[in-house]
Design an enzyme around this catalytic site. Sequence first.
Site, PDB file in Angstrom:
ATOM      1  N   TYR A   4       0.804  -1.228   0.000  1.00 54.29           N
ATOM      2  CA  TYR A   4       0.000   0.000   0.000  1.00 54.29           C
ATOM      3  C   TYR A   4       0.836   1.278   0.000  1.00 54.29           C
ATOM      4  O   TYR A   4       0.288   2.370   0.184  1.00 54.29           O
ATOM      5  CB  TYR A   4      -0.915   0.012   1.225  1.00 54.29           C
ATOM      6  CG  TYR A   4      -1.864  -1.169   1.291  1.00 54.29           C
ATOM      7  CD1 TYR A   4      -2.617  -1.546   0.191  1.00 54.29           C
ATOM      8  CD2 TYR A   4      -1.987  -1.910   2.460  1.00 54.29           C
ATOM      9  CE1 TYR A   4      -3.479  -2.630   0.241  1.00 54.29           C
ATOM     10  CE2 TYR A   4      -2.866  -2.997   2.538  1.00 54.29           C
ATOM     11  CZ  TYR A   4      -3.597  -3.348   1.424  1.00 54.29           C
ATOM     12  OH  TYR A   4      -4.453  -4.425   1.487  1.00 54.29           O
TER      13      TYR A   4
ATOM     14  N   HIS B  47      22.102   6.691  21.135  1.00 58.53           N
ATOM     15  CA  HIS B  47      21.114   7.640  21.657  1.00 58.53           C
ATOM     16  C   HIS B  47      20.702   8.537  20.503  1.00 58.53           C
ATOM     17  O   HIS B  47      21.514   9.309  19.973  1.00 58.53           O
ATOM     18  CB  HIS B  47      21.699   8.461  22.803  1.00 58.53           C
ATOM     19  CG  HIS B  47      20.649   9.183  23.607  1.00 58.53           C
ATOM     20  ND1 HIS B  47      19.962  10.266  23.118  1.00 58.53           N
ATOM     21  CD2 HIS B  47      20.174   8.961  24.865  1.00 58.53           C
ATOM     22  CE1 HIS B  47      19.108  10.691  24.050  1.00 58.53           C
ATOM     23  NE2 HIS B  47      19.224   9.914  25.115  1.00 58.53           N
TER      24      HIS B  47
ATOM     25  N   HIS C   4     -34.568  -2.836  11.203  1.00 61.85           N
ATOM     26  CA  HIS C   4     -34.474  -4.256  11.580  1.00 61.85           C
ATOM     27  C   HIS C   4     -34.451  -5.146  10.342  1.00 61.85           C
ATOM     28  O   HIS C   4     -34.847  -6.313  10.404  1.00 61.85           O
ATOM     29  CB  HIS C   4     -35.634  -4.662  12.503  1.00 61.85           C
ATOM     30  CG  HIS C   4     -35.813  -3.764  13.671  1.00 61.85           C
ATOM     31  ND1 HIS C   4     -35.023  -3.832  14.783  1.00 61.85           N
ATOM     32  CD2 HIS C   4     -36.691  -2.737  13.875  1.00 61.85           C
ATOM     33  CE1 HIS C   4     -35.405  -2.897  15.654  1.00 61.85           C
ATOM     34  NE2 HIS C   4     -36.398  -2.217  15.116  1.00 61.85           N
TER      35      HIS C   4
ATOM     36  N   SER D 230     -14.206 -12.251  -9.265  1.00 61.03           N
ATOM     37  CA  SER D 230     -14.057 -13.560  -8.637  1.00 61.03           C
ATOM     38  C   SER D 230     -13.242 -14.448  -9.555  1.00 61.03           C
ATOM     39  O   SER D 230     -13.403 -14.416 -10.780  1.00 61.03           O
ATOM     40  CB  SER D 230     -15.426 -14.197  -8.387  1.00 61.03           C
ATOM     41  OG  SER D 230     -15.298 -15.565  -8.051  1.00 61.03           O
TER      42      SER D 230
END
Length: 551
Positions: free
Chosen positions: A95, A170, A250, A374
């Site tokens: 990506y 460091h 619903h 697909s």
Amino acid sequence: MEFGGASSRVFHGDQYRCLSLSPRKFQTRTDLSGFYHRRPSNVSFHLFTTIAGRDCTCKATLGDRKVSADKVKNTSGHEFELSSLTALSPLDGRYWGKVKDLAPYLSEYGLIYFRVLVEIKWLLKLSQIPEVTEVPSFSEEAQLHLQGLINGFSMNDALEIKTIEKVTNHDVKAVEYFLKQKCQTHPEIAKVLEFFHFACTSEDINNLAHALMLKESMNCVILPLMDELIREICNTAKDNAHISMLSRTHGQPASPTTLGKEMAVFAVRLSRERRDISQVEIMGKFAGAVGNYNAHLVAYPDVKWPQIAKEFVKSLGLSFNPYVTQIETHDYMAKLFHAIIQFNNILIDFDRDVWGYVSLGYFKQITKAGEIGSSTMPHKVNPIDFENSEGNLGVANGGLSHLSMKLPISRWQRDLTDSTVLRNMGVGLGHSILAYKSALQGLAKLQVNEALLNEDLNHSWEVLAEPIQTVMRRYGVPEPYEKLKELTRGRAVTQESITEFIEGLELPKEAKTNLLKLTPHTYVGAAVELARTVDLAVNMVNGTKVFETHS
């Protein structure tokens, strides 16, 4: 609203102000400039980066800098080195092309750059304090030299600092030594080299660098993408304001709406979160080892160090946090990341709704020549952009959630757990912008299937039970709900049965006439107007005219 607390200001259209000292571009000729592509150790690469509005071309030799990854062998004996195919993070591999705009700000290069900026700006600030006589005011030429180290900061410079770090072990001290080396031949600055990093703990430098990394990445990359996404959802809402659609509560047929109005809901929701994100104050501290200016006051007891620190932090476009330990407390980061998580949650809701509309056939998707949906079912055109967006939002929220929960917690005056965690800011934000771009790509492919929307409405005359029983209540018809329930629940309802029921009601003529005119297509309430005026709603949320309103 521009992001960043004390320096926040209104922006218009697509204009975002980024720090004039920060990188504007991070583009490479050969993708990842050798970091992610196998190449011989003696091959050079070029990196083009723009800092402070000017292009800088820097050249680094991989063999000299030894920046290529060590080769490793898998069980088959094949040698691997770091490339776009072997990167452990897909952000740095598959990506990269979609997230590389964050690299100038949230990469280690960005961290090193902002450390250099803070160290130099602090030396310049010291030269402006009358009581610090050891650092006199710099000449214009010396100031230009120091500013040039910021403006001209290159990949070569970052690699040189990494080489020094191999000795110092460091990272912040390596920056200090790098600057001393760069200035040791300058006659004026060479006299005050030891005032680089004066009275500073590493966290004085780091917390300001991290704050600037966040501020710039938000202003220059993330907020513009959020606004583009909101704008495109607004456009989808307005374009489809009049397209009637069967609601589903619903999962069952419910009172009709319009496709545009349902899009408008998400635009306004996202706008609210975007506003909250832009209002988070990005904070910084500069108070020494444990937040008390201990060393400062021993060296210069007459200097008002808290006021100096406040002036310095605010000069970087940040808000000042006066009450700290060794670290800035990171509470603002938790607030910011929580706000982004909520923005992302709303977008997950959007992705799932659009996915569902595609599944119902309400949206068709524009096909692309050569693209395969697909591997076995040739007819499929999958809503992969919304699925990719949803998946990446989940990954982003997981990382941002850990940051927001962990960063405000540090044992006593400090522990080091925040240090390694902060290096992962780019992960959550990177997956976020990947998700935003996927959603935008998905939106661009959508085509409304009005024929199917109309067909669904034509087979859903039972949704008129709501307005009929409501009008019956108004005129005192007894048991309106129960009568409509008996007519519609579990039964096939047609235009004819609804018409027959209305005509048998004892209602005023005008009321009965209005009910007879109703269809599932026209029973949409104020949905059309709500969708058409979504720009106004979004602008009111943001408090400024972000989008051009047009009919």
